[in-house]
Design a protein around this motif. Sequence first.
Motif, mmCIF file in Angstrom:
data_model
loop_
_atom_site.group_PDB
_atom_site.id
_atom_site.type_symbol
_atom_site.label_atom_id
_atom_site.label_comp_id
_atom_site.label_asym_id
_atom_site.label_seq_id
_atom_site.Cartn_x
_atom_site.Cartn_y
_atom_site.Cartn_z
ATOM 1 N N UNK A 62 22.462 -59.360 68.615
ATOM 2 C CA UNK A 62 21.822 -59.159 69.915
ATOM 3 C C UNK A 62 21.585 -60.502 70.600
ATOM 4 N N UNK A 63 21.207 -61.504 69.828
ATOM 5 C CA UNK A 63 21.002 -62.839 70.402
ATOM 6 C C UNK A 63 22.321 -63.392 70.934
ATOM 7 N N UNK A 64 23.393 -63.266 70.169
ATOM 8 C CA UNK A 64 24.694 -63.795 70.592
ATOM 9 C C UNK A 64 25.254 -63.056 71.804
ATOM 10 N N UNK A 65 24.860 -61.795 71.986
ATOM 11 C CA UNK A 65 25.387 -61.002 73.105
ATOM 12 C C UNK A 65 24.888 -61.504 74.455
ATOM 13 N N UNK A 66 23.770 -62.228 74.461
ATOM 14 C CA UNK A 66 23.188 -62.682 75.719
ATOM 15 C C UNK A 66 22.372 -61.621 76.421
ATOM 16 N N UNK A 67 22.072 -60.510 75.740
ATOM 17 C CA UNK A 67 21.253 -59.456 76.350
ATOM 18 C C UNK A 67 19.897 -60.025 76.751
ATOM 19 N N UNK A 68 19.515 -59.762 77.997
ATOM 20 C CA UNK A 68 18.208 -60.178 78.501
ATOM 21 C C UNK A 68 17.408 -58.946 78.900
ATOM 22 N N UNK A 69 16.097 -59.108 78.929
ATOM 23 C CA UNK A 69 15.222 -58.003 79.284
ATOM 24 C C UNK A 69 15.552 -57.436 80.651
ATOM 25 N N UNK A 70 15.555 -56.121 80.749
ATOM 26 C CA UNK A 70 15.923 -55.444 81.987
ATOM 27 C C UNK A 70 14.720 -54.933 82.766
ATOM 28 N N UNK A 71 13.520 -55.344 82.356
ATOM 29 C CA UNK A 71 12.332 -54.880 83.057
ATOM 30 C C UNK A 71 11.976 -55.701 84.276
ATOM 31 N N UNK A 72 12.599 -56.871 84.417
ATOM 32 C CA UNK A 72 12.311 -57.723 85.566
ATOM 33 C C UNK A 72 12.163 -59.185 85.208
ATOM 34 N N UNK A 73 11.624 -59.469 84.009
ATOM 35 C CA UNK A 73 11.403 -60.866 83.627
ATOM 36 C C UNK A 73 12.676 -61.557 83.166
ATOM 37 N N UNK A 74 13.576 -60.811 82.517
ATOM 38 C CA UNK A 74 14.862 -61.369 82.118
ATOM 39 C C UNK A 74 14.803 -62.322 80.938
ATOM 40 N N UNK A 75 13.836 -62.142 80.025
ATOM 41 C CA UNK A 75 13.746 -63.010 78.850
ATOM 42 C C UNK A 75 14.802 -62.585 77.834
ATOM 43 N N UNK A 237 26.015 -53.197 69.238
ATOM 44 C CA UNK A 237 26.268 -53.075 67.804
ATOM 45 C C UNK A 237 27.604 -52.384 67.545
ATOM 46 N N UNK A 238 27.912 -51.366 68.343
ATOM 47 C CA UNK A 238 29.141 -50.597 68.107
ATOM 48 C C UNK A 238 30.398 -51.379 68.469
ATOM 49 N N UNK A 239 30.374 -52.115 69.583
ATOM 50 C CA UNK A 239 31.608 -52.711 70.106
ATOM 51 C C UNK A 239 31.643 -54.228 70.092
ATOM 52 N N UNK A 240 30.546 -54.873 69.784
ATOM 53 C CA UNK A 240 30.594 -56.304 69.540
ATOM 54 C C UNK A 240 30.223 -57.183 70.713
ATOM 55 N N UNK A 241 29.988 -58.441 70.372
ATOM 56 C CA UNK A 241 29.506 -59.429 71.321
ATOM 57 C C UNK A 241 30.549 -59.774 72.384
ATOM 58 N N UNK A 242 31.781 -60.042 71.959
ATOM 59 C CA UNK A 242 32.809 -60.469 72.911
ATOM 60 C C UNK A 242 33.064 -59.407 73.968
ATOM 61 N N UNK A 243 33.145 -58.147 73.526
ATOM 62 C CA UNK A 243 33.352 -57.061 74.491
ATOM 63 C C UNK A 243 32.202 -56.995 75.479
#
Length: 451
Positions: A62-75, A237-243
């Motif tokens: 999850x860290x490598x994917x670059x996912x950020x919070x979607x509530x507004x703060x974007x952490x 998790x299912x399809x990976x970071x690069x995708x």
Amino acid sequence: MTLTSFGPANRIKRVAETHPLTWRLRDDGEAVWLDEYQAKNGYAAARKAFADMAQDDIVQTVKDSGLKGRGGAGFPTGVKWGLMPKDESINIRYLLCNADEMEPNTWKDRMLMEQLPHLLIEGMLISARALKTYRGYIFLRGEYTTAAKHLNRAVEEAKAAGLLGKNILGSGFDFELFVHTGAGRYICGEETALINSLEGRRANPRSKPPFPAAVGVWGKPTCVNNVETLCNVPAIIADGVDWYKSLAREGSEDMGTKLMGFSGKVKNPGLWELPFGVTGRELFEEYAGGMRDGYKLKCWQPGGAGTGFLLPEHLDAQMYAGGIAKVGTRMGTGLAMAVDDSVNMVSLLRNMEEFFSRESCGFCTPCRDGLPWSVKLLRAIENGEGQAGDIETLLGLVGFLGPGKTFCAHAPGAVEPLGSAIKYFRHEFEAGIAPTSAVVPPLAKPIVVGA
């Protein structure tokens, strides 16, 4: 207003490869229950996470994917997860889903919970496994009665299928999940106020540090994530970071897709899953269809009532945090509002500030006293009874209630639209100053917004 992820004239086909959040949606808008969800590859990511991945590997993915919070703060979500203690002796930890969605003009989490409740549950299940949390709560806005009904049914379905409760998927891991409806306070969108409310306390924000990862619900380590954030986890998790990273448009620093929308007097108000990096113009013209006949776009907000106003020429900005920051405001929730040329900005801001003033928890002086003061001044200007110096006082309040000046981010978000409205439409505020008014000393040296 329809809750849809289709593009104009339904020209975009939703598929798993490009629409990880919405491809399972039914065309009739009905909820996707367990059998259908599993037939559409639901819980496959959870099975992979439990069978093939160590808990720390889930966090790192999850860290490598670059996912950020979607509530507004974007952490960054993975960074937030990494703050949870590694000490295995701490066996009581909590995962909270922030589903309090009370930002005006925002309804994205509602769609996910009403139509894809199992996607949220799967996201929380994987997250709980990664964070070693044994109990989770979905803190839900009290007015979302349909979402509450659908989530409770989905929780019971998951329990019956062995996907919640004891010894999930034969792993020895236990996770209980509860739906908790709040009493309807905007401030509960702040994670520590949410925690206080969940504990039965007054919904005031807490002092940080300590952060919830160290001292959260009932003094135990706690992670709080937004609905849309958690719903991204299964696809990663299912399809990976690069995708996942490949989904965003070139130039975007944010990864993946985002639920974006447009409200106001546009031809096709709605909600769509789009890659980060699309332009505001594409969202406004191709998806929302532009303004209805007889109306002209005056200005727009990119992501809820707590974001600054932008002009039509700013529509070419890319819709991601950095792209919107370049034109002077925040991405926020990503659900934009179009303001048409019939709207008086003073009246609009008076209405907004009344909402924000009412929703203040009253804990700190700048917010408790400053927001009602802004309402009083705006009401006078709206009625043509403003006094010379009132606009300068409002700009002073924008500064005194800005970032870093209050206990939480409520007041800074409340005054951001006010500052931008005066910046772009000062003449409308000046029109409400009585011509014979006495000169009143301003609150402070005028603050030039956006300088």
